[in-house]
Design a protein around this motif. Structure first.
Motif, PDB file in Angstrom:
ATOM      1  N   VAL A  98       1.038  -1.268   0.027  1.00 55.50           N
ATOM      2  CA  VAL A  98      -0.006  -0.044   0.166  1.00 55.50           C
ATOM      3  C   VAL A  98       0.871   1.194   0.047  1.00 55.50           C
ATOM      4  CG1 VAL A  98      -1.839  -1.199   1.288  1.00 55.50           C
ATOM      5  CG2 VAL A  98      -0.183   0.073   2.436  1.00 55.50           C
ATOM      6  N   ALA A  99       0.433   2.248  -0.036  1.00 56.83           N
ATOM      7  CA  ALA A  99       1.275   3.544  -0.289  1.00 56.83           C
ATOM      8  C   ALA A  99       1.637   3.911   1.099  1.00 56.83           C
ATOM      9  CB  ALA A  99       0.117   4.782  -0.633  1.00 56.83           C
ATOM     10  N   ALA A 100       2.894   4.675   1.231  1.00 54.75           N
ATOM     11  CA  ALA A 100       3.298   5.042   2.586  1.00 54.75           C
ATOM     12  C   ALA A 100       2.339   5.761   3.173  1.00 54.75           C
ATOM     13  CB  ALA A 100       4.552   5.708   2.207  1.00 54.75           C
ATOM     14  N   GLY A 101       2.503   5.771   4.551  1.00 53.64           N
ATOM     15  CA  GLY A 101       1.545   6.540   5.405  1.00 53.64           C
ATOM     16  C   GLY A 101       0.290   6.016   5.684  1.00 53.64           C
ATOM     17  N   ARG A 102      -0.247   4.847   5.047  1.00 47.80           N
ATOM     18  CA  ARG A 102      -1.306   4.354   5.452  1.00 47.80           C
ATOM     19  C   ARG A 102      -1.411   3.382   6.629  1.00 47.80           C
ATOM     20  NH1 ARG A 102      -4.504   1.396   0.880  1.00 47.80           N
ATOM     21  NH2 ARG A 102      -5.770   0.927   2.722  1.00 47.80           N
ATOM     22  N   SER A 103      -2.287   3.075   7.437  1.00 50.09           N
ATOM     23  CA  SER A 103      -2.280   2.064   8.351  1.00 50.09           C
ATOM     24  C   SER A 103      -3.509   1.173   8.334  1.00 50.09           C
ATOM     25  CB  SER A 103      -2.604   2.873   9.894  1.00 50.09           C
ATOM     26  OG  SER A 103      -2.645   1.928  10.888  1.00 50.09           O
ATOM     27  N   VAL A 104      -3.099   0.018   8.283  1.00 52.08           N
ATOM     28  CA  VAL A 104      -3.954  -1.249   7.978  1.00 52.08           C
ATOM     29  C   VAL A 104      -3.867  -2.051   9.097  1.00 52.08           C
ATOM     30  CG1 VAL A 104      -3.995  -0.774   5.664  1.00 52.08           C
ATOM     31  CG2 VAL A 104      -2.268  -2.381   6.339  1.00 52.08           C
TER      32      VAL A 104
END
Length: 358
Positions: A98-104
């Motif tokens: 996923v793109a940097a900065g996302r939290s999953v």
């Protein structure tokens, strides 16, 4: 909800659909509850469903992982398997990026990495979406447990003819924070020179370069009648050929017969054949000592150098033992009796948050 559009989307995604997509088609949570109640859909992950109640296939699990963290794409071994690299088995754990900065939050069976150059590295039009082949290869190699595995992963991708060392190096330039980046670059340069296996690279570094042997040409195409073969390493000025027999490509009976046919062709051409495998390549100083003596006997004016003070490759004043005494017993040696001007030696010595900011 438009039924035809809904069915077409399910078909395109191997029977997997997300709550977000259902809502985008005009459906709602009541529609989803009804489809689950009627057993037309089964929940795989939170907000992700499949159109049957049986065991999902690998592709269906891959689609579910991608839809779970939308927008996301397959990465690592999952991306390479989806790209069709036959050397990569379908992994049990599906890795997505996923793109940097996302939290999953990852459920069991899914692993997520983050990538700064996500938009440039992902092919969203593929089914399922995945990293571009070159990015997936270099990132997968960088995560290898050891150097030999990294070599194998990079070489397999090149030998598949799906990519080239130059394209892989270009992808590497966009990943300045890639773990073990220096190793990947070094291996790619060696693969570009023709070292297509872990054994060949060990020979290149530990035997040839470390001991100052002549620089060989790699993967040289030769023709014997109607047969075409490739010599692992050729030293044309010394009329010497080196072959490295690893397990892959030499384990079947037909491969062994082809090797023997090549030896006969070499003998007719005035070449001597020496064979060794992993055991001999690992004993790199011992092997370098033998190989250094053969080019010298055939006109090489250089000299084998010691890689360490205790290196076995260098003669320290004693008389040379016969080749058959110097070599490990498992290595057959064949020396031709043809005149030196015509002789040759044929030796068969059996991702992360890593992208540049734009």
């Amino acid at each position: 909800m438009e039924q035809k559009t809904y069915e077409a989307l399910l078909k395109r995604q191997d029977g997997v659909i997300s709550r977000r997509q259902v809502r985008g088609l005009g459906g709602n949570d009541r529609d989803l509850a009804r489809l689950v109640r009627q057993r037309e859909l089964t929940r795989l992950h939170t907000g992700v469903y499949i159109d049957h109640t049986g065991e999902p296939t690998w592709r269906q699990r891959a689609w579910a992982a991608v839809l779970l963290h939308h927008p996301s794409a397959l990465a690592g071994a999952a991306a390479l398997h989806a790209h069709g690299l036959t050397s990569v088995r379908a992994p049990e754990v599906i890795t997505v990026v996923v793109a940097a900065g996302r939290s999953v939050d990852d459920p069991s069976g899914v692993s997520t990495s983050r990538l700064r150059c996500y938009d440039d590295a992902v092919q969203h039009h593929l089914s399922p979406p995945r990293l571009r082949l070159e990015h997936a290869v270099v990132m997968h190699a960088s995560a290898a447990r050891d150097e030999d595995t990294a070599v194998a992963r990079l070489a397999d991708a090149v030998q598949s003819r799906r990519t080239t060392p130059a394209r892989l190096l270009s992808a590497l330039e966009l990943l300045p924070r890639l773990p073990r980046r220096a190793l990947v670059r070094e291996v790619l340069n060696d693969v570009a020179s023709g070292a297509y296996s872990a054994m060949e690279r060990r020979f290149l570094l530990g035997v040839e370069r470390a001991h100052g042997l002549p620089v060989g040409a790699r993967q040289v195409r030769v023709t014997h009648g109607d047969r075409v073969a490739f010599q692992d390493v050729a030293y044309p000025e010394q009329a010497t050929v080196v072959e490295l027999d690893g397990r892959l490509g030499h384990e079947r009976a037909s491969d062994r017969w082809a090797d023997l046919e090549g030896d006969l062709d070499a003998l007719v051409a005035g070449e001597a054949t020496l064979r060794a495998g992993w055991r001999q390549v690992i004993a790199q100083c011992r092997l370098a000592g033998v190989l250094g003596r053969v080019p010298v006997a055939r006109g090489w004016e250089g000299a084998v150098r010691a890689c360490l003070p205790e290196c076995e490759a260098v003669d320290r004043g004693g008389s040379h033992a016969p080749l058959r005494d110097f070599l490990p017993r498992s290595v057959p040696v064949r020396v031709s009796t043809i005149a030196p001007s015509r002789r040759a030696v044929h030796h068969r010595a059996d991702w992360a948050q890593v992208c540049s900011r734009r």
